[in-house]
Design an enzyme around this catalytic site. Structure first.
Site, PDB file in Angstrom:
ATOM      1  N   GLU A   1       4.857   0.064   6.017  1.00  0.00           N
ATOM      2  CA  GLU A   1       5.957  -0.635   5.360  1.00  0.00           C
ATOM      3  C   GLU A   1       7.258  -0.472   6.159  1.00  0.00           C
ATOM      4  O   GLU A   1       8.140  -1.317   6.090  1.00  0.00           O
ATOM      5  CB  GLU A   1       6.128  -0.080   3.931  1.00  0.00           C
ATOM      6  CG  GLU A   1       6.622  -1.106   2.941  1.00  0.00           C
ATOM      7  CD  GLU A   1       6.380  -0.689   1.491  1.00  0.00           C
ATOM      8  OE1 GLU A   1       5.597  -1.351   0.807  1.00  0.00           O
ATOM      9  OE2 GLU A   1       6.978   0.309   1.047  1.00  0.00           O
TER      10      GLU A   1
ATOM     11  N   HIS B   1     -19.910   8.317  11.240  1.00  0.00           N
ATOM     12  CA  HIS B   1     -21.180   7.664  10.921  1.00  0.00           C
ATOM     13  C   HIS B   1     -20.950   6.287  10.312  1.00  0.00           C
ATOM     14  O   HIS B   1     -21.868   5.690   9.770  1.00  0.00           O
ATOM     15  CB  HIS B   1     -21.992   8.572   9.993  1.00  0.00           C
ATOM     16  CG  HIS B   1     -22.284   9.888  10.642  1.00  0.00           C
ATOM     17  ND1 HIS B   1     -23.471  10.164  11.298  1.00  0.00           N
ATOM     18  CD2 HIS B   1     -21.509  10.995  10.813  1.00  0.00           C
ATOM     19  CE1 HIS B   1     -23.419  11.396  11.814  1.00  0.00           C
ATOM     20  NE2 HIS B   1     -22.236  11.917  11.519  1.00  0.00           N
TER      21      HIS B   1
ATOM     22  N   LYS C   1       4.560 -11.426  -4.553  1.00  0.00           N
ATOM     23  CA  LYS C   1       5.089 -11.409  -5.926  1.00  0.00           C
ATOM     24  C   LYS C   1       5.487 -12.818  -6.342  1.00  0.00           C
ATOM     25  O   LYS C   1       5.219 -13.240  -7.469  1.00  0.00           O
ATOM     26  CB  LYS C   1       6.317 -10.489  -6.007  1.00  0.00           C
ATOM     27  CG  LYS C   1       6.014  -9.034  -5.781  1.00  0.00           C
ATOM     28  CD  LYS C   1       7.258  -8.192  -5.979  1.00  0.00           C
ATOM     29  CE  LYS C   1       7.016  -6.763  -5.538  1.00  0.00           C
ATOM     30  NZ  LYS C   1       8.216  -5.960  -5.450  1.00  0.00           N
TER      31      LYS C   1
HETATM   32  O1  PA5 Z   1       8.547   2.211  -0.540  1.00  0.00           O
HETATM   33  C1  PA5 Z   1       8.865   1.388  -1.381  1.00  0.00           C
HETATM   34  O2  PA5 Z   1      10.053   1.078  -1.579  1.00  0.00           O
HETATM   35  C2  PA5 Z   1       7.841   0.736  -2.275  1.00  0.00           C
HETATM   36  O3  PA5 Z   1       6.558   1.116  -1.940  1.00  0.00           O
HETATM   37  C3  PA5 Z   1       8.088   1.093  -3.725  1.00  0.00           C
HETATM   38  O4  PA5 Z   1       7.991   2.485  -3.867  1.00  0.00           O
HETATM   39  C4  PA5 Z   1       7.084   0.409  -4.654  1.00  0.00           C
HETATM   40  O5  PA5 Z   1       7.132  -0.966  -4.458  1.00  0.00           O
HETATM   41  C5  PA5 Z   1       7.380   0.740  -6.107  1.00  0.00           C
HETATM   42  O6  PA5 Z   1       8.667   0.356  -6.441  1.00  0.00           O
HETATM   43  P1  PA5 Z   1       9.354   0.887  -7.775  1.00  0.00           P
HETATM   44  O7  PA5 Z   1       9.486   2.344  -7.692  1.00  0.00           O
HETATM   45  O8  PA5 Z   1      10.690   0.187  -7.807  1.00  0.00           O
HETATM   46  O9  PA5 Z   1       8.468   0.466  -8.925  1.00  0.00           O
END
Ligand code: PA5
Length: 447
Positions: free
Chosen positions: A289, A310, A424
């Site tokens: 990310e 394996h 989304k």
């Molecule tokens: O690293 C990030 O920002 C994301 O992975 C969020 O943690 C994830 O989308 C969850 O978001 P939230 O804590 O607002 O529900």
């Protein structure tokens, strides 16, 4: 003494040592930018000095709430997704016995996770299982609006309120969310839930050392003070001003970027300890990310060895040569199991008699590393002395720091995730969310 040892010497058939050292100044500069907050995404750098800023009062409050939940519930459901889930899951797996269902300590509640998927069967099976146990819920969402945990929490909140009544439910629900904004904050205030704050300047995937990770772990009986202590020591070991030669996060960041620049686009995080499998899942989110944007970034993958030799071993040894491997090597197992001599020796393994399984695992690791290097897969080795809270805390911070440095070397903003919105938008359009009418019509034509 070094907390974490890093060895990049087994990248030498792919890149010259000078190609790593050519990035040392970029790593030093990137580390400086993280500390002076002059780089991209600088409003999300609260994690950099987070370990050293955790106070004993904060740990005491986590302990107080954890004890309250432990006293009330046999099962605690931690609801969250992405950065609001993977850190706690990773450390819990690393610190737990491999057979928790068989050797559970009576005093420790079972911590399970929800809200990290939209599976109806998973949700139904969780609700069914909870029928047999007293339970509580920790809901974790920085935004408070993420669909997956919001749906799971809606279902679980209804269940807690039905079982215990609204007043007692408020004692069994803890919210971890943003300080001011968001639906979850309003609900927590209205209902009087115990609440912990996710600092504004700490993004989800860098939040494991906030209550997001620490509370579920404390509930499960993990020594979070030791986890934090390990992270604090690694914060010092990777601070601005520590030279490249002494800073393992800079060395790792520079080596992986040097490999990337040479066409090694996929990094496989490997471990020979199955307990570390979810550390790899947490790492994949952290790096995927943070770096996968603008058409760039190393693709983070993972294997657990020797099991995956394996299954994935053939590809790693002889498939397309765009892979490099980073091994989390654990120097010392906690336990001792020795292979016994067998009178018949039908399996021909008497040559191993008297050896510890850990020693065999270690030889497998050395043998695999050389085989993979010979097959064209450069290797970076990250060694921790053993698996305990202290070293896992250090490892988490080591990877976070290296991720920030690596993202800056790559030239991206490691602290945003604009690409996560695309799915989304389509999902909301298909579910006819008000405001998505135009997108709904357009996407339906494409089904
Ligand atoms: O690293 C990030 O920002 C994301 O992975 C969020 O943690 C994830 O989308 C969850 O978001 P939230 O804590 O607002 O529900």
């Amino acid at each position: 003494m070094e907390i974490i040892k890093i060895d990049t010497s087994k990248t030498s058939e792919a890149i010259a040592a000078s190609e790593i050292s050519a990035l040392s100044q970029a790593a030093v500069d990137a580390n400086k930018l993280l500390h002076n907050k002059q780089g991209k995404g600088n409003d999300f750098l609260g994690w950099v000095n987070l370990p050293s800023s955790i106070t004993t009062a904060e740990l005491a409050e986590i302990d107080r709430v954890a004890k309250s939940l432990r006293g009330k519930a046999e099962v605690v459901v931690a609801v969250g997704i992405g950065g609001s889930y993977l850190g706690a899951k990773a450390v819990l797996e690393a610190m737990s016995n491999s057979f928790p269902q068989l050797v559970k300590k009576e005093s420790d509640p079972v911590v399970v996770f929800a809200g990290e998927n939209l599976s109806e069967d998973y949700t139904c099976e969780l609700l069914d299982a909870l029928k047999n146990y007293s339970f509580a819920v920790i809901v974790i969402s920085k935004s408070g609006t993420t669909t997956e945990p919001a749906i799971a929490f809606r279902v679980l909140r209804a269940e807690v309120e039905k079982r215990y009544g609204k007043k007692e439910a408020a004692e069994r629900i803890v919210a971890i969310t943003d300080a001011k904004r968001g639906a979850l904050k309003k609900l927590a205030t209205d209902e009087g839930y115990d609440t912990f704050v996710i600092p504004d300047d700490v993004g989800g995937r860098f939040s494991v050392l906030t209550p997001v990770g620490l509370l579920p772990l404390a509930v499960a009986g993990v020594n979070v003070a030791e986890l934090v202590r390990g992270a604090q020591d690694m914060e010092k070991a990777t601070a601005d001003g520590v030279s490249f030669e002494k800073n393992p996060s800079m060395q790792y960041a520079a080596a992986r970027n040097a490999l990337y620049n040479k066409g090694y686009k996929i990094e496989i995080l490997a471990s020979y300890e199955p307990k570390l499998q979810y550390i790899a899942e947490w790492w994949k989110q952290l790096y995927g990310e943070s770096e996968g944007k603008e058409g760039k970034g190393i693709f983070p993958a993972s294997v657990t060895l020797t099991a995956d030799l394996h299954s994935m071993g053939q590809y790693i040894q002889e498939g397309e040569r765009t892979l490099f491997e980073t091994v989390i090597s654990v120097a010392k197992p906690k336990n001792k199991v020795v292979v016994e001599k067998d009178a018949d020796d039908l399996d021909g393994l008497n040559f191993l008699a008297g050896k510890r399984i850990g020693e065999i695992n270690h030889m497998a690791e050395l043998g695999v590393t050389i085989a993979h290097v010979d097959g064209g897969v450069p290797n970076i080795r990250i060694e921790i002395p053993e698996i305990n809270e202290y070293y896992i805390g250090a490892l988490l911070y080591f990877f976070e720091k290296a991720c920030g440095i690596s993202g800056y070397i790559l030239g991206v903003n490691p602290f945003d995730q604009p690409g996560v919105e695309a799915y989304k938008k389509n999902m909301f359009a298909l579910l006819d969310k008000p405001g998505y009418e135009k997108e709904s019509a357009e996407i339906r034509k494409r089904l």
